[in-house]
Design a protein around this motif. Sequence first.
Motif, PDB file in Angstrom:
ATOM      1  N   PHE A  83      28.434  -7.252 -20.273  1.00  0.00           N
ATOM      2  CA  PHE A  83      29.129  -8.467 -21.225  1.00  0.00           C
ATOM      3  C   PHE A  83      29.006  -9.736 -19.620  1.00  0.00           C
ATOM      4  CE2 PHE A  83      29.915  -6.559 -24.764  1.00  0.00           C
ATOM      5  CZ  PHE A  83      29.704  -7.530 -25.719  1.00  0.00           C
ATOM      6  N   TRP A  84      28.114 -10.827 -20.020  1.00  0.00           N
ATOM      7  CA  TRP A  84      27.789 -11.533 -18.260  1.00  0.00           C
ATOM      8  C   TRP A  84      28.281 -13.239 -19.328  1.00  0.00           C
ATOM      9  CZ3 TRP A  84      23.540 -15.275 -18.067  1.00  0.00           C
ATOM     10  CH2 TRP A  84      23.658 -15.659 -16.488  1.00  0.00           C
ATOM     11  N   GLU A  85      29.214 -13.400 -18.737  1.00  0.00           N
ATOM     12  CA  GLU A  85      29.532 -15.775 -19.312  1.00  0.00           C
ATOM     13  C   GLU A  85      27.900 -16.246 -18.428  1.00  0.00           C
ATOM     14  OE1 GLU A  85      32.472 -19.219 -18.400  1.00  0.00           O
ATOM     15  OE2 GLU A  85      32.887 -17.248 -18.334  1.00  0.00           O
ATOM     16  N   PRO A  86      27.645 -16.650 -19.469  1.00  0.00           N
ATOM     17  CA  PRO A  86      25.846 -17.551 -19.174  1.00  0.00           C
ATOM     18  C   PRO A  86      26.100 -18.657 -18.661  1.00  0.00           C
ATOM     19  CG  PRO A  86      26.600 -17.495 -21.633  1.00  0.00           C
ATOM     20  CD  PRO A  86      26.988 -16.278 -20.457  1.00  0.00           C
ATOM     21  N   GLN A  87      25.134 -18.710 -17.848  1.00  0.00           N
ATOM     22  CA  GLN A  87      25.096 -20.844 -17.059  1.00  0.00           C
ATOM     23  C   GLN A  87      23.534 -20.695 -16.210  1.00  0.00           C
ATOM     24  OE1 GLN A  87      26.778 -19.118 -13.350  1.00  0.00           O
ATOM     25  NE2 GLN A  87      25.476 -18.122 -12.621  1.00  0.00           N
ATOM     26  N   PRO A  88      23.085 -21.764 -16.321  1.00  0.00           N
ATOM     27  CA  PRO A  88      21.584 -21.819 -16.363  1.00  0.00           C
ATOM     28  C   PRO A  88      21.079 -21.691 -15.082  1.00  0.00           C
ATOM     29  CG  PRO A  88      23.317 -24.204 -16.665  1.00  0.00           C
ATOM     30  CD  PRO A  88      24.015 -22.815 -16.589  1.00  0.00           C
ATOM     31  N   GLY A  89      19.644 -21.269 -15.771  1.00  0.00           N
ATOM     32  CA  GLY A  89      18.793 -20.395 -14.420  1.00  0.00           C
ATOM     33  C   GLY A  89      17.638 -19.890 -15.180  1.00  0.00           C
ATOM     34  N   GLN A  90      17.042 -19.095 -13.879  1.00  0.00           N
ATOM     35  CA  GLN A  90      16.427 -17.478 -14.406  1.00  0.00           C
ATOM     36  C   GLN A  90      17.002 -16.748 -13.698  1.00  0.00           C
ATOM     37  OE1 GLN A  90      12.651 -18.918 -13.588  1.00  0.00           O
ATOM     38  NE2 GLN A  90      12.460 -20.350 -14.942  1.00  0.00           N
ATOM     39  N   PHE A  91      17.268 -15.415 -14.607  1.00  0.00           N
ATOM     40  CA  PHE A  91      17.712 -14.022 -14.319  1.00  0.00           C
ATOM     41  C   PHE A  91      16.435 -12.663 -14.167  1.00  0.00           C
ATOM     42  CE2 PHE A  91      20.487 -17.412 -15.218  1.00  0.00           C
ATOM     43  CZ  PHE A  91      21.392 -17.261 -14.307  1.00  0.00           C
ATOM     44  N   LEU A  92      17.086 -12.143 -13.260  1.00  0.00           N
ATOM     45  CA  LEU A  92      16.894 -10.700 -13.046  1.00  0.00           C
ATOM     46  C   LEU A  92      17.684 -10.177 -13.246  1.00  0.00           C
ATOM     47  CD1 LEU A  92      14.540  -8.482 -13.230  1.00  0.00           C
ATOM     48  CD2 LEU A  92      15.048  -9.014 -10.289  1.00  0.00           C
ATOM     49  N   VAL A  93      17.150  -9.230 -14.501  1.00  0.00           N
ATOM     50  CA  VAL A  93      18.980  -8.238 -14.569  1.00  0.00           C
ATOM     51  C   VAL A  93      18.015  -6.411 -15.021  1.00  0.00           C
ATOM     52  CG1 VAL A  93      18.508  -7.984 -17.583  1.00  0.00           C
ATOM     53  CG2 VAL A  93      20.237  -7.500 -16.676  1.00  0.00           C
ATOM     54  N   LYS A  94      18.685  -6.095 -14.046  1.00  0.00           N
ATOM     55  CA  LYS A  94      18.577  -4.598 -13.666  1.00  0.00           C
ATOM     56  C   LYS A  94      19.800  -3.452 -14.127  1.00  0.00           C
ATOM     57  CE  LYS A  94      15.750  -4.900  -9.833  1.00  0.00           C
ATOM     58  NZ  LYS A  94      15.298  -4.951  -8.773  1.00  0.00           N
ATOM     59  N   ALA A  95      19.464  -2.720 -14.827  1.00  0.00           N
ATOM     60  CA  ALA A  95      20.084  -1.670 -14.867  1.00  0.00           C
ATOM     61  C   ALA A  95      20.105  -0.056 -13.684  1.00  0.00           C
ATOM     62  CB  ALA A  95      20.237  -0.727 -16.610  1.00  0.00           C
ATOM     63  N   VAL A  96      20.981   0.422 -13.682  1.00  0.00           N
ATOM     64  CA  VAL A  96      20.408   1.692 -12.674  1.00  0.00           C
ATOM     65  C   VAL A  96      21.076   3.082 -13.357  1.00  0.00           C
ATOM     66  CG1 VAL A  96      20.158   2.718 -10.137  1.00  0.00           C
ATOM     67  CG2 VAL A  96      19.950  -0.176 -10.693  1.00  0.00           C
ATOM     68  N   ALA A  97      20.612   3.388 -13.315  1.00  0.00           N
ATOM     69  CA  ALA A  97      21.575   4.768 -13.763  1.00  0.00           C
ATOM     70  C   ALA A  97      21.185   5.536 -11.995  1.00  0.00           C
ATOM     71  CB  ALA A  97      20.201   6.343 -14.294  1.00  0.00           C
ATOM     72  N   GLU A  98      22.671   6.836 -12.226  1.00  0.00           N
ATOM     73  CA  GLU A  98      23.080   7.142 -11.219  1.00  0.00           C
ATOM     74  C   GLU A  98      21.786   8.279 -11.034  1.00  0.00           C
ATOM     75  OE1 GLU A  98      26.845   8.774 -12.001  1.00  0.00           O
ATOM     76  OE2 GLU A  98      27.725   6.850 -10.842  1.00  0.00           O
ATOM     77  N   ASN A  99      20.701   8.848 -11.744  1.00  0.00           N
ATOM     78  CA  ASN A  99      19.513   9.573 -11.648  1.00  0.00           C
ATOM     79  C   ASN A  99      18.486   8.958 -10.242  1.00  0.00           C
ATOM     80  OD1 ASN A  99      18.666   8.287 -13.351  1.00  0.00           O
ATOM     81  ND2 ASN A  99      18.212   9.676 -14.480  1.00  0.00           N
ATOM     82  N   GLY A 100      19.183   7.403 -10.647  1.00  0.00           N
ATOM     83  CA  GLY A 100      17.622   6.690  -9.764  1.00  0.00           C
ATOM     84  C   GLY A 100      16.607   5.814 -10.964  1.00  0.00           C
ATOM     85  N   LEU A 101      16.627   6.371 -11.849  1.00  0.00           N
ATOM     86  CA  LEU A 101      16.117   5.182 -12.842  1.00  0.00           C
ATOM     87  C   LEU A 101      16.673   3.868 -12.785  1.00  0.00           C
ATOM     88  CD1 LEU A 101      15.294   8.088 -15.692  1.00  0.00           C
ATOM     89  CD2 LEU A 101      13.982   7.334 -13.978  1.00  0.00           C
ATOM     90  N   THR A 102      15.664   3.233 -12.701  1.00  0.00           N
ATOM     91  CA  THR A 102      15.885   1.821 -13.227  1.00  0.00           C
ATOM     92  C   THR A 102      15.518   1.285 -14.548  1.00  0.00           C
ATOM     93  OG1 THR A 102      16.134   1.608 -10.949  1.00  0.00           O
ATOM     94  CG2 THR A 102      15.706  -0.802 -11.734  1.00  0.00           C
ATOM     95  N   ALA A 103      15.855  -0.070 -14.737  1.00  0.00           N
ATOM     96  CA  ALA A 103      15.099  -0.069 -15.763  1.00  0.00           C
ATOM     97  C   ALA A 103      15.243  -1.641 -14.916  1.00  0.00           C
ATOM     98  CB  ALA A 103      15.796  -0.924 -17.562  1.00  0.00           C
ATOM     99  N   GLN A 104      14.313  -3.031 -15.767  1.00  0.00           N
ATOM    100  CA  GLN A 104      14.627  -4.518 -15.453  1.00  0.00           C
ATOM    101  C   GLN A 104      14.025  -5.681 -16.169  1.00  0.00           C
ATOM    102  OE1 GLN A 104      13.249  -4.396 -11.504  1.00  0.00           O
ATOM    103  NE2 GLN A 104      11.536  -5.226 -12.201  1.00  0.00           N
ATOM    104  N   ALA A 105      14.100  -6.854 -16.598  1.00  0.00           N
ATOM    105  CA  ALA A 105      14.046  -7.792 -17.191  1.00  0.00           C
ATOM    106  C   ALA A 105      14.832  -8.995 -17.113  1.00  0.00           C
ATOM    107  CB  ALA A 105      14.584  -7.199 -18.744  1.00  0.00           C
TER     108      ALA A 105
END
Length: 104
Positions: free
Chosen positions: A74-96
């Motif tokens: 969870f993140w407290e929103p603020q105005p702007g454009q953002f890139l969220v990344k989830a990084v697994a400990e095995n090195g896989l990455t997903a983003q949006a």
Amino acid sequence: PKSVDAYLNKNLKKDTLTLNIIQPTHQQIFYYQDNLKHLKQSLPMEANASPNETLHWFLNDDYLGKTVGSHICFWEPQPGQFLVKAVAENGLTAQANFEVKSID
């Protein structure tokens, strides 16, 4: 970790899993009410991964924290454009990429 790249270079492991951002969806726009800041609105960010996997969350390269089991951050929103990344400990990455707009 100071950045996603630094984290990956230090902790890259090679296993086979899949990792996807469920929420926010790519290019999604969120609206929040600026006049309700006192209510601590939060924006959930969710990924699918093994419940045993540890995910590290980044927002515009700022480290948000980690999740294990239920991969919701969870993140407290603020105005702007953002890139969220989830990084697994095995090195896989997903983003949006997503945007937050305030409404009164």
